[in-house]
Design a protein around this motif. Structure first.
Motif, PDB file in Angstrom:
ATOM      1  N   HIS A 182       0.589  -1.022   0.417  1.00 36.70           N
ATOM      2  CA  HIS A 182      -0.221  -0.320   0.033  1.00 36.70           C
ATOM      3  C   HIS A 182       0.991   1.084   0.106  1.00 36.70           C
ATOM      4  O   HIS A 182       0.507   2.184  -0.338  1.00 36.70           O
ATOM      5  CB  HIS A 182      -1.403  -0.282   1.119  1.00 36.70           C
ATOM      6  N   GLY A 183       2.219   0.850   0.026  1.00 35.03           N
ATOM      7  CA  GLY A 183       3.812   2.001   0.452  1.00 35.03           C
ATOM      8  C   GLY A 183       3.638   2.441   1.708  1.00 35.03           C
ATOM      9  O   GLY A 183       2.855   2.397   2.733  1.00 35.03           O
ATOM     10  N   LEU A 184       4.589   3.723   1.925  1.00 32.70           N
ATOM     11  CA  LEU A 184       5.270   4.192   2.981  1.00 32.70           C
ATOM     12  C   LEU A 184       5.318   2.764   3.738  1.00 32.70           C
ATOM     13  O   LEU A 184       5.131   2.608   4.975  1.00 32.70           O
ATOM     14  CB  LEU A 184       3.916   4.506   4.256  1.00 32.70           C
ATOM     15  N   GLY A 185       5.453   1.368   3.077  1.00 26.19           N
ATOM     16  CA  GLY A 185       6.212   0.298   3.905  1.00 26.19           C
ATOM     17  C   GLY A 185       5.571  -0.361   5.155  1.00 26.19           C
ATOM     18  O   GLY A 185       5.321  -1.258   5.728  1.00 26.19           O
ATOM     19  N   VAL A 186       3.357  -0.380   4.379  1.00 31.38           N
ATOM     20  CA  VAL A 186       2.357  -0.585   4.922  1.00 31.38           C
ATOM     21  C   VAL A 186       2.039  -1.884   3.776  1.00 31.38           C
ATOM     22  O   VAL A 186       1.847  -1.144   2.605  1.00 31.38           O
ATOM     23  CB  VAL A 186       1.146   0.311   5.274  1.00 31.38           C
ATOM     24  N   TYR A 187       1.800  -2.650   4.524  1.00 30.52           N
ATOM     25  CA  TYR A 187       1.320  -3.974   3.526  1.00 30.52           C
ATOM     26  C   TYR A 187       0.415  -4.831   4.380  1.00 30.52           C
ATOM     27  O   TYR A 187       0.052  -5.000   5.746  1.00 30.52           O
ATOM     28  CB  TYR A 187       2.588  -4.816   3.247  1.00 30.52           C
ATOM     29  N   SER A 188      -0.425  -5.274   3.096  1.00 27.82           N
ATOM     30  CA  SER A 188      -1.514  -6.539   3.442  1.00 27.82           C
ATOM     31  C   SER A 188      -1.580  -7.615   3.160  1.00 27.82           C
ATOM     32  O   SER A 188      -1.465  -7.789   2.090  1.00 27.82           O
ATOM     33  CB  SER A 188      -3.618  -5.063   3.145  1.00 27.82           C
ATOM     34  N   VAL A 189      -1.932  -8.465   3.943  1.00 29.02           N
ATOM     35  CA  VAL A 189      -1.203  -9.729   3.303  1.00 29.02           C
ATOM     36  C   VAL A 189      -2.575 -10.772   3.653  1.00 29.02           C
ATOM     37  O   VAL A 189      -3.443 -10.647   5.379  1.00 29.02           O
ATOM     38  CB  VAL A 189      -0.323 -10.610   4.170  1.00 29.02           C
ATOM     39  N   TYR A 190      -2.638 -11.430   2.959  1.00 30.94           N
ATOM     40  CA  TYR A 190      -4.591 -12.563   3.085  1.00 30.94           C
ATOM     41  C   TYR A 190      -3.515 -13.845   2.329  1.00 30.94           C
ATOM     42  O   TYR A 190      -3.130 -14.233   1.750  1.00 30.94           O
ATOM     43  CB  TYR A 190      -5.328 -11.800   1.724  1.00 30.94           C
ATOM     44  N   LEU A 191      -4.350 -14.940   3.629  1.00 25.62           N
ATOM     45  CA  LEU A 191      -3.270 -16.488   3.897  1.00 25.62           C
ATOM     46  C   LEU A 191      -4.722 -17.009   3.771  1.00 25.62           C
ATOM     47  O   LEU A 191      -5.702 -16.629   3.677  1.00 25.62           O
ATOM     48  CB  LEU A 191      -2.929 -15.630   5.068  1.00 25.62           C
ATOM     49  N   HIS A 192      -4.340 -18.744   3.503  1.00 25.45           N
ATOM     50  CA  HIS A 192      -4.797 -19.547   3.265  1.00 25.45           C
ATOM     51  C   HIS A 192      -6.252 -19.148   2.946  1.00 25.45           C
ATOM     52  O   HIS A 192      -7.636 -19.959   2.988  1.00 25.45           O
ATOM     53  CB  HIS A 192      -5.756 -20.179   5.262  1.00 25.45           C
ATOM     54  N   LEU A 193      -6.322 -19.130   1.184  1.00 28.55           N
ATOM     55  CA  LEU A 193      -6.983 -18.820   0.525  1.00 28.55           C
ATOM     56  C   LEU A 193      -7.435 -20.057  -0.406  1.00 28.55           C
ATOM     57  O   LEU A 193      -6.817 -20.273  -0.818  1.00 28.55           O
ATOM     58  CB  LEU A 193      -6.703 -17.284  -0.728  1.00 28.55           C
ATOM     59  N   SER A 194      -8.869 -19.978  -0.661  1.00 28.61           N
ATOM     60  CA  SER A 194      -8.945 -21.093  -1.518  1.00 28.61           C
ATOM     61  C   SER A 194      -8.907 -20.470  -3.400  1.00 28.61           C
ATOM     62  O   SER A 194      -8.610 -22.007  -4.012  1.00 28.61           O
ATOM     63  CB  SER A 194     -10.462 -21.658  -1.466  1.00 28.61           C
ATOM     64  N   GLU A 195      -8.486 -19.777  -3.286  1.00 26.42           N
ATOM     65  CA  GLU A 195      -8.598 -19.365  -5.206  1.00 26.42           C
ATOM     66  C   GLU A 195      -8.381 -18.209  -5.022  1.00 26.42           C
ATOM     67  O   GLU A 195      -8.253 -16.990  -3.377  1.00 26.42           O
ATOM     68  CB  GLU A 195      -9.678 -19.115  -5.450  1.00 26.42           C
ATOM     69  N   ILE A 196      -7.341 -17.692  -6.206  1.00 28.08           N
ATOM     70  CA  ILE A 196      -6.730 -16.247  -6.024  1.00 28.08           C
ATOM     71  C   ILE A 196      -7.410 -15.693  -7.301  1.00 28.08           C
ATOM     72  O   ILE A 196      -6.956 -16.238  -8.137  1.00 28.08           O
ATOM     73  CB  ILE A 196      -5.138 -16.095  -6.046  1.00 28.08           C
ATOM     74  N   HIS A 197      -7.140 -14.520  -7.171  1.00 29.08           N
ATOM     75  CA  HIS A 197      -8.133 -13.619  -8.754  1.00 29.08           C
ATOM     76  C   HIS A 197      -7.575 -12.557  -8.747  1.00 29.08           C
ATOM     77  O   HIS A 197      -7.462 -11.697  -9.404  1.00 29.08           O
ATOM     78  CB  HIS A 197      -9.056 -13.232  -7.789  1.00 29.08           C
ATOM     79  N   VAL A 198      -5.619 -12.151  -8.645  1.00 28.70           N
ATOM     80  CA  VAL A 198      -5.129 -11.484  -8.519  1.00 28.70           C
ATOM     81  C   VAL A 198      -3.899 -11.909  -8.948  1.00 28.70           C
ATOM     82  O   VAL A 198      -3.134 -12.766  -8.504  1.00 28.70           O
ATOM     83  CB  VAL A 198      -4.906 -10.113  -7.336  1.00 28.70           C
ATOM     84  N   GLU A 199      -2.887 -11.061  -9.869  1.00 26.95           N
ATOM     85  CA  GLU A 199      -1.669 -11.745 -10.463  1.00 26.95           C
ATOM     86  C   GLU A 199      -0.423  -9.948 -10.041  1.00 26.95           C
ATOM     87  O   GLU A 199      -0.849  -9.101 -10.270  1.00 26.95           O
ATOM     88  CB  GLU A 199      -1.407 -11.020 -11.387  1.00 26.95           C
TER      89      GLU A 199
END
Length: 210
Positions: A182-199
């Motif tokens: 997200h910039g400025l060293g801020v990240y969001s992380v999404y784990l244990h997903l059944s599917e991935i819809h982005v690249e």
């Protein structure tokens, strides 16, 4: 936050081994600083470096108060393969750990977001287990760095804010994973997903399904 001053062109905060940039918002300069779970409670000094249009630099001390928080300990029984790793699993886990560390070592100097962050699963509250100390089959592990949100398999998971996808693949410990810068060293992380819809490289908007 730092008040704007005449001819002020940039502000940096030195926190640990990182130089974190500020961005100007009207008459204020703002940034976000992450505090490690193991940081000592009390007053810490975040050194500020202010640069002015004539090239002059001014260093100031900015105290930050770190509050003490007690996190519980959770003991879990898991498959032995996730505690005593086979050589190939150990090599994979270490390779992925280096890949993630390289992602976090990069600091995008501008924020991608302009709006408040939102919960990845709309309507859920009370994310659980953040900061819990984990013991797997009697062996201590790193504290849990995320918040567990309860949802059924297939529930859409939304980006918590605008950002750039920097990782989208299956990981040994975390399953299907998406990392958003997200910039400025801020990240969001999404784990244990059944599917991935982005690249990787894709810009996602706040609320977009990942």
């Amino acid at each position: 936050e730092v008040e704007h001053e005449p001819e002020l062109t940039s502000v940096l905060a030195v926190w640990g081994d990182r130089a974190v940039p500020f961005v100007r918002r009207g008459e204020r300069w703002v940034t976000a600083i992450g505090v490690d779970l193991d940081a000592r409670p009390g007053t810490h000094d975040a050194g500020l470096v202010l640069t002015f249009a004539d090239g002059r630099e001014e260093r100031r001390s900015q105290p930050l108060e770190v509050r003490a928080v007690e996190f519980p300990t959770t003991e879990l029984r898991v498959e032995p393969r996730y505690v005593e790793l086979a050589p190939e699993d150990q090599a994979r886990a270490e390779r992925e750990s280096r890949e993630i560390a390289a992602i976090y070592s990069q600091l995008t100097p501008e924020p991608y977001w302009r709006e408040p962050f939102v919960v990845p699963i709309p309507g859920t509250t009370g994310g659980r287990n953040f900061g819990h100390r984990r013991i797997f089959n009697g062996q201590p592990r790193a504290p849990h760095s995320g918040a567990d949100l309860r949802a059924a398999t297939g529930t859409p998971v939304h980006a918590s804010n605008r950002g750039r996808v920097v990782l989208a693949k299956e990981l040994f410990f975390s399953g299907n994973a998406v990392f958003v810068d997200h910039g400025l060293g801020v990240y969001s992380v999404y784990l244990h997903l059944s599917e991935i819809h982005v690249e990787p490289g894709e810009i996602v908007e706040r609320g977009q399904v990942v």
